[in-house]
Design an enzyme around this catalytic site. Sequence first.
Site, PDB file in Angstrom:
ATOM      1  CG  ASP A  55      -0.370  -0.018   2.504  1.00 49.88           C
ATOM      2  OD1 ASP A  55       0.874  -0.083   2.587  1.00 49.88           O
ATOM      3  OD2 ASP A  55      -1.117   0.036   3.507  1.00 49.88           O
ATOM      4  CB  SER A  56       4.565   1.864  -0.049  1.00 49.33           C
ATOM      5  OG  SER A  56       4.911   0.765  -0.858  1.00 49.33           O
ATOM      6  CG  ASP A  94       0.139  -4.119   1.898  1.00 44.18           C
ATOM      7  OD1 ASP A  94      -0.042  -4.910   2.846  1.00 44.18           O
ATOM      8  OD2 ASP A  94       0.923  -3.161   1.938  1.00 44.18           O
ATOM      9  CE  LYS A 124       2.982  -5.677   3.701  1.00 44.46           C
ATOM     10  NZ  LYS A 124       2.497  -4.696   4.700  1.00 44.46           N
ATOM     11  CD  GLU A 126       0.651  -1.534   7.702  1.00 49.08           C
ATOM     12  OE1 GLU A 126       0.385  -0.720   8.623  1.00 49.08           O
ATOM     13  OE2 GLU A 126       1.149  -1.188   6.613  1.00 49.08           O
ATOM     14  CD  GLU A 193       8.006  -0.088   7.327  1.00 49.49           C
ATOM     15  OE1 GLU A 193       7.013  -0.795   7.004  1.00 49.49           O
ATOM     16  OE2 GLU A 193       8.203   1.048   6.871  1.00 49.49           O
TER      17      GLU A 193
HETATM   18  O1  KIV Z   1       3.524  -1.093   1.538  1.00 43.65           O
HETATM   19  C1  KIV Z   1       4.696  -1.487   1.495  1.00 43.65           C
HETATM   20  O2  KIV Z   1       5.462  -1.221   0.562  1.00 43.65           O
HETATM   21  C2  KIV Z   1       5.163  -2.293   2.629  1.00 43.65           C
HETATM   22  C3  KIV Z   1       6.619  -2.606   2.681  1.00 43.65           C
HETATM   23  C4  KIV Z   1       7.334  -1.450   3.210  1.00 43.65           C
HETATM   24  C5  KIV Z   1       6.886  -3.842   3.437  1.00 43.65           C
HETATM   25  O3  KIV Z   1       4.403  -2.638   3.459  1.00 43.65           O
END
Ligand code: KIV
Length: 313
Positions: A55-56, A94, A124, A126, A193
């Site tokens: 989600d970055s 994500d 994924k 969090e 992280e």
């Molecule tokens: O969203 C993302 O890119 C991440 C990585 C930093 C692991 O969660």
Amino acid sequence: MSSASRTPQGKPPVTVTRLREMKENGDPIVMITAFDFPSAQVVDEAGVDMVLVGDSAANTILGYDSTVPVGMDEMVMLTKAVRRGLKTPFLVGDLPFGSYEASDELAIASAQKLVKEAGCNAVKLEGGGTSADRAAAIVKAGIPVVGHVGLTPQTANALGGFKAQGRTAERAIKVAEDAVALDQAGCFAIVFEAVPEAVAAMITKKLDAITIGIGAGNATDAQVLVLFDLIGLNEGFMAKFAKRFADVRGEMRRGVEGYVSEVREGTFPGPEHVYGVDPATLEVLQQRLNREDLESDGTYLSSNQSWDWEPLS
Ligand code: KIV
């Protein structure tokens, strides 16, 4: 292995089993984020093992100022593009903020969307606490899950901002508790992280899951970086743990500046970029243009006439 289970490049696709073998053999696992079709092709060709559509993407691709606003539909669209560009690596999608926290049902439905519509191999999420319960529910529904502890950008405000985590005994224990809860929930991998290397190393020893570090030193089983940080496409703030391996932004700017100046100078397009035409055709065209009324009279290019295209290259 049968040829049917190999990718067109002849390499077997990366699976959870293969990743576990790598962990057990002590082979470093390489993970990277990707957000679009050409980037996916490049990271695949470069030989990474795992790709995360993180989600970055909210910041790097969509220009939001945090990961919080990005929605499920945006993540699905980006993830589908990455899927189309990948052959071998294991693809993780994500779950964006708000797509899994409220209930197990919501978490399962969102995870299924990333698997069914976007073709992910795993999802994924969090945090520990209730996120570990959501992870357990998704795992029970048959979808592999990656957890994420330490600095969790979706809830960075609650952590006091974008800061390294686990630097006091109390915070290090919290990171360990979250990681153990996710491990027990059945996560096959966990991202650490912005956690001190020694803390990540101690917790890694206690876990069955594959540990993936980003700003967590060298003792984790895998490393992950955000593609645009490592190729130098982002501008502005760079976390301490991000390393630039290239200057793609500079190279892009040089390319676009070259185009701008050649168009302004009149040197682009050059003779090598233009298509030729028979003088007799020009003669006919000129006669037609000389007529006052340019509306089609059906003489040329009637619908059953085929175009005589020149090849584009
Ligand atoms: O969203 C993302 O890119 C991440 C990585 C930093 C692991 O969660």
